[in-house]
Every structure is written in structure tokens, then in C-alpha cells.
Design an enzyme around this catalytic site. Sequence first.
Site, PDB file in Angstrom:
ATOM      1  N   GLY A  41      -7.798 -14.545 -14.518  1.00 38.65           N
ATOM      2  CA  GLY A  41      -7.596 -13.513 -13.439  1.00 38.65           C
ATOM      3  C   GLY A  41      -6.503 -12.868 -13.654  1.00 38.65           C
ATOM      4  O   GLY A  41      -6.928 -11.636 -13.114  1.00 38.65           O
ATOM      5  N   ARG A  42      -5.179 -13.280 -14.076  1.00 40.61           N
ATOM      6  CA  ARG A  42      -4.151 -12.326 -14.100  1.00 40.61           C
ATOM      7  C   ARG A  42      -4.374 -11.100 -14.899  1.00 40.61           C
ATOM      8  O   ARG A  42      -3.917 -10.047 -14.885  1.00 40.61           O
ATOM      9  CB  ARG A  42      -2.903 -13.311 -14.097  1.00 40.61           C
ATOM     10  N   ARG A  67      -1.662  23.531  -9.304  1.00 44.45           N
ATOM     11  CA  ARG A  67      -0.680  24.005  -8.022  1.00 44.45           C
ATOM     12  C   ARG A  67       0.492  24.991  -8.672  1.00 44.45           C
ATOM     13  O   ARG A  67       1.270  24.427  -9.362  1.00 44.45           O
ATOM     14  CB  ARG A  67      -0.094  22.770  -7.167  1.00 44.45           C
ATOM     15  N   GLY A 138       3.180  16.159  -3.590  1.00 45.63           N
ATOM     16  CA  GLY A 138       4.084  16.791  -2.402  1.00 45.63           C
ATOM     17  C   GLY A 138       3.277  16.125  -0.959  1.00 45.63           C
ATOM     18  O   GLY A 138       2.559  15.337  -0.881  1.00 45.63           O
ATOM     19  N   GLY A 139       3.387  17.223   0.180  1.00 49.85           N
ATOM     20  CA  GLY A 139       2.622  16.676   1.183  1.00 49.85           C
ATOM     21  C   GLY A 139       1.201  16.427   1.015  1.00 49.85           C
ATOM     22  O   GLY A 139       0.745  15.653   1.707  1.00 49.85           O
ATOM     23  N   GLU A 162      -3.606 -13.288  -6.699  1.00 48.79           N
ATOM     24  CA  GLU A 162      -3.546 -13.977  -8.048  1.00 48.79           C
ATOM     25  C   GLU A 162      -2.097 -14.387  -8.500  1.00 48.79           C
ATOM     26  O   GLU A 162      -1.804 -14.298  -9.423  1.00 48.79           O
ATOM     27  CB  GLU A 162      -4.165 -12.931  -9.359  1.00 48.79           C
ATOM     28  N   THR A 164       1.918 -13.895  -6.403  1.00 50.06           N
ATOM     29  CA  THR A 164       2.844 -12.727  -6.232  1.00 50.06           C
ATOM     30  C   THR A 164       3.875 -12.493  -7.634  1.00 50.06           C
ATOM     31  O   THR A 164       3.879 -13.474  -8.260  1.00 50.06           O
ATOM     32  CB  THR A 164       3.707 -12.918  -5.109  1.00 50.06           C
TER      33      THR A 164
END
Length: 181
Positions: A41-42, A67, A138-139, A162, A164
Amino acid sequence: MGLRSSTTTEMHFEGVVIPEDRLVGAPGQGLQIALSALDAGRLGIAAVAVGIAQAALDYAIEYARERQTFGRPVIEHQGVGFLLADMAARTEAARATYLVAARRKDNGRPYTRQASVAKLIATDTAMAVTTDAVQVLGGAGYVLDHPVERFMREAKITQIFEGTNQIQRLVISRQLADPTR
Ligand SMILES: Cc1cc2nc3c(=O)[nH]c(=O)nc-3n(C[C@H](O)[C@H](O)[C@H](O)COP(=O)(O)OP(=O)(O)OC[C@H]3O[C@@H](n4cnc5c(N)ncnc54)[C@H](O)[C@@H]3O)c2cc1C
């Protein structure tokens, strides 16, 4: 915060009778069998985390090429270009780390420690890279118009489920103390 396509709920089992022929393994082996399922699973979570990081990186690169500020694409400002370079380096390193663990699994070799290392590295990478992707936009990164805020929310759970990442460090350190574990 995320995982909106998957219902998350607690399950309670009370007074459930399971027929003997449905027994998995031998009596007393249950916890060991359950824990061994976590290794695979990990690896899956590590792969998911790398996918999230790659998606965030790809989107951030595309945006930074388009941008323009101060007369040039933001990717050509060193502050942004180097941020993207670090994101790319971390994502590639995380991918290599989980592939090492996956190859050990495929070859039938022990991979408990490598799976924990892969989960730890890949999910911390996903959190860092998705957070930086928001920064690159950015924003625009903070609002719902672009998917990077979602990538950041989705990355967070990979550090938690799975086992912490604190528990991954426990697994790794125990194995370092006693490699037969
Ligand atoms: C969206 C979602 C989906 C989930 N899906 C599943 C699922 O499909 N199947 C399933 O079984 N579980 C699932 N879980 C549960 C998940 O695996 C647990 O939430 C996770 O393992 C952490 O356990 P906990 O929440 O009880 O945290 P706690 O154990 O209460 O931990 C709290 C904090 O203490 C730290 N901590 C705890 N023990 C130690 C220690 N010994 N050393 C150092 N630090 C420690 C933790 O790292 C964490 O920071 C899911 C959870 C979420 C939120």
C-alpha cells in the site's frame, strides 16, 4: 480537504461471525498479515504522490512560460526558474526512490524499509512541490480557477494515511536498529 471522489467514513464491526473456512493464514498471524499489506500500500501511495507532484510541476511550468511580468515570462526570472528546477529535481528523485522499492518487491526481496522510505520521501515531496506550484502561480494559484490548490490539498492526505510519516520514520529507525525486522 480532498479525496472528494471517495467516501471517507469509520466502520464498526460488532458481533460479526466469520466462517472458519474464510480464515486468512493461521490464528495469531492476523496483525502480521495486516501489517505486511501496508508495505504494498505504501508503494501505491508513493506512486500517487509522485503523480500529484508531476501534475503540479507540469501545470506550474506551463503557466510560468505564459505569464509575463516585467517584460518576460516569469519562468525567466531566476527566482521562479530555480524554484521550478528544485521542484523537478525533487519529483524525479522521489520517482526513483519508489521504483527502487517496487523493483525489490517484483524480485521477491524484502522491501519494508524501502517502501517506508519511498512513502516518506514521495509524500513529503508532493506536499512541498504542490505548495511551490501554488507559489509559482502567485494569486492565481490560491483560487479555484487553477487545479494547483487542489493538488496541494490532495497531497496532504498522502503524508497521513497508510501510516503517517512519523510512523514511516519509526519503521525505518526500527529496521536500522535491527535489520531482521
Ligand atoms: C481521508 C482519509 C482516508 C483514510 N483511509 C483509510 C483507509 O482506507 N483504511 C484505513 O485503515 N485507514 C484510513 N484512514 C485512517 C488513517 O490511516 C489514519 O488517520 C492515520 O493512520 C493516522 O492515524 P490517526 O488519525 O489515528 O492519528 P493519530 O495516531 O492519532 O496520530 C496523531 C499524530 O501523532 C503522531 N503519532 C502517533 N503515534 C506516533 C508515534 N508512535 N510516534 C510518533 N508520532 C506519532 C501521528 O503521526 C500524528 O501526527 C484514512 C484517513 C483519512 C483522513
